[in-house]
Design an enzyme around this catalytic site. Structure first.
Site, PDB file in Angstrom:
ATOM      1  N   ARG A   1       0.837  -1.216   0.000  1.00  0.00           N
ATOM      2  CA  ARG A   1       0.000   0.000   0.000  1.00  0.00           C
ATOM      3  C   ARG A   1       0.868   1.261   0.000  1.00  0.00           C
ATOM      4  O   ARG A   1       0.678   2.164  -0.821  1.00  0.00           O
ATOM      5  CB  ARG A   1      -0.919  -0.001   1.235  1.00  0.00           C
ATOM      6  CG  ARG A   1      -2.135  -0.882   1.107  1.00  0.00           C
ATOM      7  CD  ARG A   1      -2.979  -0.801   2.363  1.00  0.00           C
ATOM      8  NE  ARG A   1      -2.288  -1.439   3.466  1.00  0.00           N
ATOM      9  CZ  ARG A   1      -2.536  -2.671   3.896  1.00  0.00           C
ATOM     10  NH1 ARG A   1      -3.494  -3.384   3.345  1.00  0.00           N
ATOM     11  NH2 ARG A   1      -1.853  -3.197   4.891  1.00  0.00           N
TER      12      ARG A   1
ATOM     13  N   ASP B   1      10.084  -6.906  -3.935  1.00  0.00           N
ATOM     14  CA  ASP B   1       8.958  -7.455  -3.184  1.00  0.00           C
ATOM     15  C   ASP B   1       8.638  -8.819  -3.782  1.00  0.00           C
ATOM     16  O   ASP B   1       8.014  -8.918  -4.838  1.00  0.00           O
ATOM     17  CB  ASP B   1       7.733  -6.521  -3.290  1.00  0.00           C
ATOM     18  CG  ASP B   1       6.612  -6.931  -2.338  1.00  0.00           C
ATOM     19  OD1 ASP B   1       6.449  -8.142  -2.089  1.00  0.00           O
ATOM     20  OD2 ASP B   1       5.906  -6.029  -1.850  1.00  0.00           O
TER      21      ASP B   1
ATOM     22  N   ASP C   1      12.016   7.214  11.025  1.00  0.00           N
ATOM     23  CA  ASP C   1      10.824   7.537  11.817  1.00  0.00           C
ATOM     24  C   ASP C   1      10.545   6.479  12.886  1.00  0.00           C
ATOM     25  O   ASP C   1       9.807   6.744  13.829  1.00  0.00           O
ATOM     26  CB  ASP C   1       9.612   7.638  10.870  1.00  0.00           C
ATOM     27  CG  ASP C   1       8.321   8.009  11.588  1.00  0.00           C
ATOM     28  OD1 ASP C   1       8.341   8.997  12.348  1.00  0.00           O
ATOM     29  OD2 ASP C   1       7.303   7.324  11.397  1.00  0.00           O
TER      30      ASP C   1
ATOM     31  N   GLU D   1      11.391   1.893  21.110  1.00  0.00           N
ATOM     32  CA  GLU D   1      10.721   3.198  21.168  1.00  0.00           C
ATOM     33  C   GLU D   1      10.125   3.386  22.558  1.00  0.00           C
ATOM     34  O   GLU D   1       9.596   2.416  23.108  1.00  0.00           O
ATOM     35  CB  GLU D   1       9.622   3.276  20.093  1.00  0.00           C
ATOM     36  CG  GLU D   1      10.195   3.224  18.690  1.00  0.00           C
ATOM     37  CD  GLU D   1       9.127   3.322  17.587  1.00  0.00           C
ATOM     38  OE1 GLU D   1       7.941   3.490  17.909  1.00  0.00           O
ATOM     39  OE2 GLU D   1       9.501   3.218  16.407  1.00  0.00           O
TER      40      GLU D   1
ATOM     41  N   HIS E   1       8.270   8.446  15.336  1.00  0.00           N
ATOM     42  CA  HIS E   1       7.179   7.596  14.859  1.00  0.00           C
ATOM     43  C   HIS E   1       5.935   8.443  14.512  1.00  0.00           C
ATOM     44  O   HIS E   1       4.858   8.252  15.061  1.00  0.00           O
ATOM     45  CB  HIS E   1       6.821   6.524  15.907  1.00  0.00           C
ATOM     46  CG  HIS E   1       6.126   5.333  15.315  1.00  0.00           C
ATOM     47  ND1 HIS E   1       6.327   4.046  15.770  1.00  0.00           N
ATOM     48  CD2 HIS E   1       5.233   5.227  14.299  1.00  0.00           C
ATOM     49  CE1 HIS E   1       5.574   3.214  15.064  1.00  0.00           C
ATOM     50  NE2 HIS E   1       4.902   3.917  14.160  1.00  0.00           N
TER      51      HIS E   1
ATOM     52  N   ALA F   1       2.017   8.033  10.937  1.00  0.00           N
ATOM     53  CA  ALA F   1       0.553   8.015  10.867  1.00  0.00           C
ATOM     54  C   ALA F   1      -0.057   9.227  11.553  1.00  0.00           C
ATOM     55  O   ALA F   1      -1.283   9.300  11.713  1.00  0.00           O
ATOM     56  CB  ALA F   1       0.028   6.738  11.513  1.00  0.00           C
TER      57      ALA F   1
HETATM   58  P1  NAD Z   1       1.406  -3.666   3.034  1.00  0.00           P
HETATM   59  O1  NAD Z   1       1.118  -4.985   3.660  1.00  0.00           O
HETATM   60  O2  NAD Z   1       0.377  -3.048   2.149  1.00  0.00           O
HETATM   61  O3  NAD Z   1       2.760  -3.746   2.193  1.00  0.00           O
HETATM   62  C1  NAD Z   1       3.887  -4.416   2.649  1.00  0.00           C
HETATM   63  C2  NAD Z   1       4.580  -5.031   1.439  1.00  0.00           C
HETATM   64  O4  NAD Z   1       5.794  -5.639   1.914  1.00  0.00           O
HETATM   65  C3  NAD Z   1       3.760  -6.132   0.760  1.00  0.00           C
HETATM   66  O5  NAD Z   1       3.624  -5.860  -0.620  1.00  0.00           O
HETATM   67  C4  NAD Z   1       4.559  -7.393   1.008  1.00  0.00           C
HETATM   68  O6  NAD Z   1       4.507  -8.297  -0.079  1.00  0.00           O
HETATM   69  C5  NAD Z   1       5.965  -6.843   1.160  1.00  0.00           C
HETATM   70  N1  NAD Z   1       6.862  -7.749   1.865  1.00  0.00           N
HETATM   71  C6  NAD Z   1       6.585  -8.608   2.865  1.00  0.00           C
HETATM   72  N2  NAD Z   1       7.699  -9.279   3.211  1.00  0.00           N
HETATM   73  C7  NAD Z   1       8.684  -8.829   2.402  1.00  0.00           C
HETATM   74  C8  NAD Z   1      10.046  -9.143   2.273  1.00  0.00           C
HETATM   75  N3  NAD Z   1      10.617 -10.074   3.031  1.00  0.00           N
HETATM   76  N4  NAD Z   1      10.769  -8.485   1.352  1.00  0.00           N
HETATM   77  C9  NAD Z   1      10.203  -7.537   0.562  1.00  0.00           C
HETATM   78  N5  NAD Z   1       8.903  -7.206   0.626  1.00  0.00           N
HETATM   79  C10 NAD Z   1       8.162  -7.848   1.538  1.00  0.00           C
HETATM   80  O7  NAD Z   1       1.785  -2.692   4.252  1.00  0.00           O
HETATM   81  P2  NAD Z   1       1.736  -1.096   4.265  1.00  0.00           P
HETATM   82  O8  NAD Z   1       0.405  -0.654   4.716  1.00  0.00           O
HETATM   83  O9  NAD Z   1       2.302  -0.587   2.997  1.00  0.00           O
HETATM   84  O10 NAD Z   1       2.759  -0.810   5.468  1.00  0.00           O
HETATM   85  C11 NAD Z   1       4.142  -1.012   5.293  1.00  0.00           C
HETATM   86  C12 NAD Z   1       4.882  -0.803   6.588  1.00  0.00           C
HETATM   87  O11 NAD Z   1       4.701   0.529   7.055  1.00  0.00           O
HETATM   88  C13 NAD Z   1       4.455  -1.706   7.755  1.00  0.00           C
HETATM   89  O12 NAD Z   1       5.614  -2.115   8.466  1.00  0.00           O
HETATM   90  C14 NAD Z   1       3.664  -0.788   8.631  1.00  0.00           C
HETATM   91  O13 NAD Z   1       3.660  -1.224   9.974  1.00  0.00           O
HETATM   92  C15 NAD Z   1       4.442   0.492   8.441  1.00  0.00           C
HETATM   93  N6  NAD Z   1       3.716   1.712   8.806  1.00  0.00           N
HETATM   94  C16 NAD Z   1       4.372   2.633   9.552  1.00  0.00           C
HETATM   95  C17 NAD Z   1       3.749   3.805   9.901  1.00  0.00           C
HETATM   96  C18 NAD Z   1       4.462   4.826  10.741  1.00  0.00           C
HETATM   97  O14 NAD Z   1       3.818   5.491  11.523  1.00  0.00           O
HETATM   98  N7  NAD Z   1       5.757   4.992  10.597  1.00  0.00           N
HETATM   99  C19 NAD Z   1       2.420   4.042   9.484  1.00  0.00           C
HETATM  100  C20 NAD Z   1       1.790   3.098   8.683  1.00  0.00           C
HETATM  101  C21 NAD Z   1       2.446   1.930   8.344  1.00  0.00           C
END
Ligand code: NAD
Length: 305
Positions: free
Chosen positions: A149, A169, A254, A259, A279, A282
């Site tokens: 995403r 990916d 971030d 944390e 962090h 979001a």
């Molecule tokens: P998502 O599930 O939509 O996308 C993650 C992608 O990573 C998927 O396409 C998956 O196939 C891929 N993936 C999984 N294992 C993998 C690997 N070993 N090598 C390469 N790719 C791999 O998730 P998202 O909603 O895009 O979120 C991504 C990250 O961002 C998550 O860790 C989430 O917790 C983090 N996040 C952080 C914040 C923040 O406040 N900093 C906010 C939202 C999300």
């Protein structure tokens, strides 16, 4: 039914629960012991990233039926134990996608043009122009690890900056890469060819420590590294060493393995080429309302069976 909200979540979700007849208590900053002593009274628990729902917490949660995570990452919840106990875990995976994407873009721009450093310098009474010469994003390559995403939206936005986008990916099909205009490559190729590397995987057994000293050594000298995913995906000690040696020219981080990141465990103190945020990925008004409402709906659906 009683629901405990143990982290700060936007009031909209809490209001929705109360409006639907749920008895909601808000108790934030509970340590594990305090959570264990009160969790037995609740049918539902809603957390953000600060509460760690450990095995001990779940064992003490006699009537808990659902754990809601107001956000995407469920790595703060012992899902295995929850599942064994028949407790449903729901998250709010989409409401903060744009917020995290935009924060990542802001971090990329900040380390590219040294904006926080230049601001601090100006506020300290200086007028230093040469010191803050940046680089141009146009025609640089950005390597996106995890094209889900958030990763796919980063691609779209960075393409607008005329960057070349490559991605690693292993779980998405080649056609998805084509649709997004992202050239999917293996990890070593990405590491060796990107000017910017941005991490967007979930934290899993496979991704924990995925980018460490060995991977950083394979990167282009002068690479810039961004992590707005999960802290434990990246070895920050190895990154700090690489920033010191010049292997990595800049970093924007971030999320941290531990944390909050306190001064005594911050390996980047006094490193001028680093931009850190606590962090905040979001942390937008829209995302916080969105995750709060989405998780409230998920928790109600689980409790209504
Ligand atoms: P998502 O599930 O939509 O996308 C993650 C992608 O990573 C998927 O396409 C998956 O196939 C891929 N993936 C999984 N294992 C993998 C690997 N070993 N090598 C390469 N790719 C791999 O998730 P998202 O909603 O895009 O979120 C991504 C990250 O961002 C998550 O860790 C989430 O917790 C983090 N996040 C952080 C914040 C923040 O406040 N900093 C906010 C939202 C999300």
């Amino acid at each position: 039914m009683k629901i405990l909200v143990s982290d700060d979540v936007a009031v909209e979700g809490v209001n929705l629960l109360r409006h639907n007849g749920y008895d909601v208590d808000i108790k934030v900053n509970l340590d594990e012991k305090a959570l264990i002593s009160c969790i037995g009274a609740y049918d539902g628990l809603i957390t953000r990233s600060m509460t760690h729902v450990t095995e001990a917490v779940i064992e003490a949660a006699g009537k808990l039926k659902v754990i809601g995570r107001a956000g995407v990452g469920v790595d703060s919840i012992d899902i295995k134990t929850a599942t064994q106990r028949g407790i449903i875990v729901v998250n709010a995976p989409t409401a903060n996608t744009v917020a995290a994407t935009e924060h990542t873009c802001a971090m990329i721009m900040a380390i590219t043009r040294h904006i926080p450093q230049a601001h601090n310098s100006l506020m300290a009474g200086e007028w230093q122009r040469e010191r803050f010469t940046g680089i141009q994003l146009k025609d640089k390559t950005i390597g996106i690890i995890g094209v889900g995403r958030i990763g796919s939206r980063i691609a779209k936005r960075m393409q607008a900056m005329e960057m070349r986008t490559i991605g690693y990916d292993p779980y998405i099909p080649a056609e998805r890469g084509q649709q997004l205009g992202v050239e999917l490559v293996d990890l070593d190729t990405l590491l060796a060819s990107a000017d910017y590397i941005t991490l967007h995987t979930p934290l899993t057994k496979e991704t924990r420590g995925m980018i460490g000293a060995a991977e950083i050594a394979k990167m282009k000298r002068g690479v810039r590294v961004i992590n707005v995913s999960r802290g434990a995906v990246l070895d920050i000690q190895a990154l700090a060493a690489a920033l010191q040696s010049g292997q990595v020219a800049g970093a924007a981080i971030d999320v941290f393995p531990e944390e909050p990141l306190t001064q005594d465990i911050n390996p980047f103190l006094h490193m001028d080429q680093v931009v850190l945020t606590p962090h905040l990925g979001a942390s937008t008004v829209e995302a916080q309302i969105g995750v709060s409402v989405d998780v409230a709906k998920g928790v109600m659906a689980a409790l209504q069976g």
